[in-house]
Design an enzyme around this catalytic site. Structure first.
Site, PDB file in Angstrom:
ATOM      1  N   GLU A 144       0.847  -1.200   0.000  1.00  0.00           N
ATOM      2  CA  GLU A 144       0.000   0.000   0.000  1.00  0.00           C
ATOM      3  C   GLU A 144       0.875   1.240   0.000  1.00  0.00           C
ATOM      4  O   GLU A 144       0.436   2.320  -0.364  1.00  0.00           O
ATOM      5  CB  GLU A 144      -0.909  -0.023   1.252  1.00  0.00           C
ATOM      6  CG  GLU A 144      -1.959   1.078   1.342  1.00  0.00           C
ATOM      7  CD  GLU A 144      -1.479   2.390   1.971  1.00  0.00           C
ATOM      8  OE1 GLU A 144      -2.262   3.342   1.992  1.00  0.00           O
ATOM      9  OE2 GLU A 144      -0.305   2.483   2.422  1.00  0.00           O
ATOM     10  N   CYS A 200      -4.682  -3.443   1.791  1.00  0.00           N
ATOM     11  CA  CYS A 200      -4.021  -4.571   2.482  1.00  0.00           C
ATOM     12  C   CYS A 200      -4.192  -5.897   1.760  1.00  0.00           C
ATOM     13  O   CYS A 200      -3.666  -6.921   2.210  1.00  0.00           O
ATOM     14  CB  CYS A 200      -4.578  -4.720   3.892  1.00  0.00           C
ATOM     15  SG  CYS A 200      -4.461  -3.234   4.860  1.00  0.00           S
ATOM     16  N   HIS A 213      -6.846 -10.935   8.139  1.00  0.00           N
ATOM     17  CA  HIS A 213      -6.113  -9.665   8.118  1.00  0.00           C
ATOM     18  C   HIS A 213      -6.323  -8.991   9.482  1.00  0.00           C
ATOM     19  O   HIS A 213      -7.448  -8.949   9.991  1.00  0.00           O
ATOM     20  CB  HIS A 213      -6.644  -8.778   6.989  1.00  0.00           C
ATOM     21  CG  HIS A 213      -6.187  -7.358   7.100  1.00  0.00           C
ATOM     22  ND1 HIS A 213      -4.855  -7.033   7.211  1.00  0.00           N
ATOM     23  CD2 HIS A 213      -6.872  -6.183   7.157  1.00  0.00           C
ATOM     24  CE1 HIS A 213      -4.741  -5.721   7.316  1.00  0.00           C
ATOM     25  NE2 HIS A 213      -5.954  -5.176   7.294  1.00  0.00           N
TER      26      HIS A 213
HETATM   27  P1  HMG Z   1     -12.105   4.152  18.352  1.00  0.00           P
HETATM   28  O1  HMG Z   1     -13.351   4.474  17.612  1.00  0.00           O
HETATM   29  O2  HMG Z   1     -11.446   5.256  19.099  1.00  0.00           O
HETATM   30  O3  HMG Z   1     -12.291   2.954  19.353  1.00  0.00           O
HETATM   31  O4  HMG Z   1     -11.026   3.578  17.322  1.00  0.00           O
HETATM   32  P2  HMG Z   1     -13.629   2.334  19.948  1.00  0.00           P
HETATM   33  O5  HMG Z   1     -14.331   3.357  20.750  1.00  0.00           O
HETATM   34  O6  HMG Z   1     -14.395   1.609  18.853  1.00  0.00           O
HETATM   35  O7  HMG Z   1     -12.969   1.268  20.934  1.00  0.00           O
HETATM   36  C1  HMG Z   1     -12.227   0.193  20.442  1.00  0.00           C
HETATM   37  C2  HMG Z   1     -12.487  -1.000  21.343  1.00  0.00           C
HETATM   38  O8  HMG Z   1     -11.908  -0.739  22.625  1.00  0.00           O
HETATM   39  C3  HMG Z   1     -13.978  -1.250  21.603  1.00  0.00           C
HETATM   40  O9  HMG Z   1     -14.140  -2.647  21.654  1.00  0.00           O
HETATM   41  C4  HMG Z   1     -14.199  -0.650  22.974  1.00  0.00           C
HETATM   42  O10 HMG Z   1     -15.288  -1.233  23.688  1.00  0.00           O
HETATM   43  C5  HMG Z   1     -12.892  -0.991  23.652  1.00  0.00           C
HETATM   44  P3  HMG Z   1     -15.374  -3.384  20.887  1.00  0.00           P
HETATM   45  O11 HMG Z   1     -16.588  -2.867  21.533  1.00  0.00           O
HETATM   46  O12 HMG Z   1     -15.251  -2.942  19.434  1.00  0.00           O
HETATM   47  O13 HMG Z   1     -15.076  -4.827  21.072  1.00  0.00           O
HETATM   48  N1  HMG Z   1     -12.535  -0.136  24.782  1.00  0.00           N
HETATM   49  C6  HMG Z   1     -11.952  -0.580  25.897  1.00  0.00           C
HETATM   50  N2  HMG Z   1     -11.577  -1.836  26.274  1.00  0.00           N
HETATM   51  C7  HMG Z   1     -10.986  -1.970  27.500  1.00  0.00           C
HETATM   52  N3  HMG Z   1     -10.789  -0.925  28.357  1.00  0.00           N
HETATM   53  C8  HMG Z   1     -11.133   0.331  28.003  1.00  0.00           C
HETATM   54  C9  HMG Z   1     -11.752   0.526  26.744  1.00  0.00           C
HETATM   55  N4  HMG Z   1     -12.227   1.614  26.088  1.00  0.00           N
HETATM   56  C10 HMG Z   1     -12.709   1.197  24.904  1.00  0.00           C
HETATM   57  N5  HMG Z   1     -10.916   1.339  28.849  1.00  0.00           N
HETATM   58  C11 HMG Z   1     -10.731   2.175  15.368  1.00  0.00           C
HETATM   59  C12 HMG Z   1     -10.981   2.236  16.860  1.00  0.00           C
HETATM   60  C13 HMG Z   1     -10.351   0.774  14.956  1.00  0.00           C
HETATM   61  C14 HMG Z   1     -11.991   2.626  14.605  1.00  0.00           C
HETATM   62  C15 HMG Z   1      -9.561   3.165  15.023  1.00  0.00           C
HETATM   63  O14 HMG Z   1      -8.397   2.768  15.709  1.00  0.00           O
HETATM   64  C16 HMG Z   1      -9.268   3.245  13.527  1.00  0.00           C
HETATM   65  O15 HMG Z   1      -9.916   4.027  12.813  1.00  0.00           O
HETATM   66  N6  HMG Z   1      -8.278   2.456  13.023  1.00  0.00           N
HETATM   67  C17 HMG Z   1      -7.935   2.430  11.587  1.00  0.00           C
HETATM   68  C18 HMG Z   1      -8.979   1.713  10.754  1.00  0.00           C
HETATM   69  C19 HMG Z   1      -8.997   0.213  10.993  1.00  0.00           C
HETATM   70  O16 HMG Z   1      -8.071  -0.374  11.524  1.00  0.00           O
HETATM   71  N7  HMG Z   1     -10.088  -0.421  10.516  1.00  0.00           N
HETATM   72  C20 HMG Z   1     -10.214  -1.871  10.611  1.00  0.00           C
HETATM   73  C21 HMG Z   1     -11.036  -2.466   9.469  1.00  0.00           C
HETATM   74  S1  HMG Z   1     -10.503  -1.874   7.869  1.00  0.00           S
HETATM   75  C22 HMG Z   1      -9.033  -2.759   7.526  1.00  0.00           C
HETATM   76  O17 HMG Z   1      -8.710  -3.685   8.182  1.00  0.00           O
HETATM   77  C23 HMG Z   1      -8.195  -2.257   6.390  1.00  0.00           C
HETATM   78  C24 HMG Z   1      -6.939  -1.523   6.787  1.00  0.00           C
HETATM   79  O18 HMG Z   1      -5.976  -2.423   7.297  1.00  0.00           O
HETATM   80  C25 HMG Z   1      -6.364  -0.746   5.594  1.00  0.00           C
HETATM   81  C26 HMG Z   1      -6.044  -1.506   4.312  1.00  0.00           C
HETATM   82  O19 HMG Z   1      -6.814  -2.325   3.815  1.00  0.00           O
HETATM   83  O20 HMG Z   1      -4.987  -1.157   3.702  1.00  0.00           O
HETATM   84  C27 HMG Z   1      -7.201  -0.469   7.861  1.00  0.00           C
END
Ligand code: HMG
Length: 387
Positions: A78, A110, A232
């Protein structure tokens, strides 16, 4: 029988503990450790990039197998470093490959490492005397301070595809899924991706689900007949989410512990490296092979996703004697040897790298990897062996 003959990894020179990022962002570290399933991210040295990471991953594979049978190098990334020239051409020289080799770069977020695996398998089917070298190498970058920041990382996987493979024999069925969605993308003028985090999770699940449905329609195995699942892993909790989603969609009766046993052993490397985009699903496979005592004969799924979006679901069986081909201790050493850097050091690096200005520059000698990115002269990237 065609499949993965050898598989090796490389990663950035340094690591940062996500607790340090959490402290700066005023977040509970448990959100990253438990919520995302990530403990650390790899950070590259000034003289590292996708070429040096990819060539470092490929070197032990070529040293073991020799270079004579390689007639194709497929470089999946990428994080392209040139609009025209394939990163694999630099790697081809560094790795001392024959001039009688075709080299090309593949892109689809990815996903493209898995396209490379399939293209490689097709080439080997036409000429079983050849081996194809696949390199998947990426440096994941998001905006500092964004919720995506703790899901950065850097890593490479290199593997050879051959007839009579030593690790994983591929099965013929493959499930495919493509949909034009804007969940994550990176326009040419940006070094960081634009991402809609929550919608990317939905897009990922729907695409993997769609690919699995197609895999079944193509004659692929029932969910219950698959022993392990390598997804992934943009963050390792994504693999758990995807596995629960797929199990439910497939009507699986396995309980939570049994489902976790199918996927948790794939997370050991990605939890410490972070998102390595194209390499991630192959680092999941490597962690599984390294981490479990004996997987001989088990059916393993590779569930590949690239935002934008393309997904593929395929399976293979683990070949008898595969443990003889592993480098488990070396892989652990590579991860353990990364010095930990402070949040301040990491921030300073992220703010100045990668350089995009057109002037010449010389990179400090930092990396301990076999190859380095020495700098830029007259718009040409200079790569050299480290010693
Ligand atoms: P966010 O929105 O800040 O996090 O960012 P959240 O509020 O969704 O919390 C994440 C998890 O932590 C949740 O768990 C919370 O409950 C938990 P879930 O309910 O989902 O199981 N949490 C806690 N756990 C324990 N103690 C605490 C606590 N607080 C919250 N105190 C997000 C998360 C992944 C959206 C962000 O990091 C992001 O935008 N990342 C980049 C995008 C990404 O990775 N997307 C994944 C799918 S797309 C993909 O895989 C393709 C990619 O690799 C690119 C490509 O293809 O080239 C990205």
């Amino acid at each position: 029988m065609i499949g993965i003959d050898d598989l090796a990894l490389a990663t950035g020179a340094y690591r940062i503990d996500l607790a340090a990022v959490a402290e700066r962002l005023g977040t509970d570290p448990a959100k990253y450790y438990k919520g995302l399933g990530q403990t650390e991210m790899s950070v590259i040295a000034e003289d590292e990039d996708i070429v040096t990471l990819g060539a470092a991953a490929a070197l032990p594979v070529l040293e073991r197998a020799g270079r004579d049978q390689i007639r194709t190098v497929l470089f999946a990334t990428e994080t392209g470093i040139d609009q025209s020239k394939a990163a694999g051409v630099y790697a081809h020289r560094l790795l001392g490959l024959s001039p009688n080799v075709r080299v090309v770069e593949l892109k689809q977020a990815c996903y493209s490492g898995t396209a490379a695996l399939q293209f490689a398998a097709a080439l080997v089917a036409r000429n079983p005397a050849e081996k194809v070298l696949v390199i998947a190498s990426d440096v994941a970058r998001y905006e500092l301070g964004s919720s995506a920041e703790p899901t950065q990382g850097a890593g490479a996987a290199a593997f050879t595809v051959s007839a009579d493979p030593a690790l994983l024999a591929l099965e013929p069925a493959a499930g495919l899924f493509t949909a034009d969605v804007m969940d994550f993308w990176r326009p040419n003028h940006r070094v960081t991706a634009i991402v809609d985090g929550q919608s990317s999770i939905t897009a990922y699940l729907e695409a993997i689900g769609g690919a699995f449905t197609d895999y079944r329609a193509q004659g692929g195995a029932d969910f219950a007949a698959i022993d392990r699942f390598c997804y992934h892993q943009p963050f390792t909790k994504m693999a758990s989410k995807a596995h629960r989603y797929l199990a439910q969609r497939a009507g699986s009766t396995l309980d939570a512990a049994a489902l976790a046993a199918q996927v948790d052993p794939t997370m050991a490397y990605n939890r410490r490296i972070g998102n390595s985009y194209t390499a991630s699903v192959y680092l999941a496979l490597l962690a599984l092979l390294d981490g479990e005592a004996d997987l001989t004969g088990e059916r393993v799924a590779i569930a590949s996703y690239g935002s934008g979006a393309v997904a593929e679901f395929l399976t293979g069986t683990v070949v008898e004697g595969y443990r003889e081909g592993l480098r488990t201790a070396t892989n652990e050493q590579i991860l353990a040897d990364r010095p930990q850097i402070s949040d301040d050091t990491y921030l300073a690096r992220q703010r100045t790298m990668p350089r995009t200005d057109p002037s010449d520059y010389t990179n400090r000698h930092e990396t301990r990897a076999p190859f380095r990115f020495a700098g830029v002269r007259e718009d040409q990237r200079i790569y050299e062996p480290t010693s």
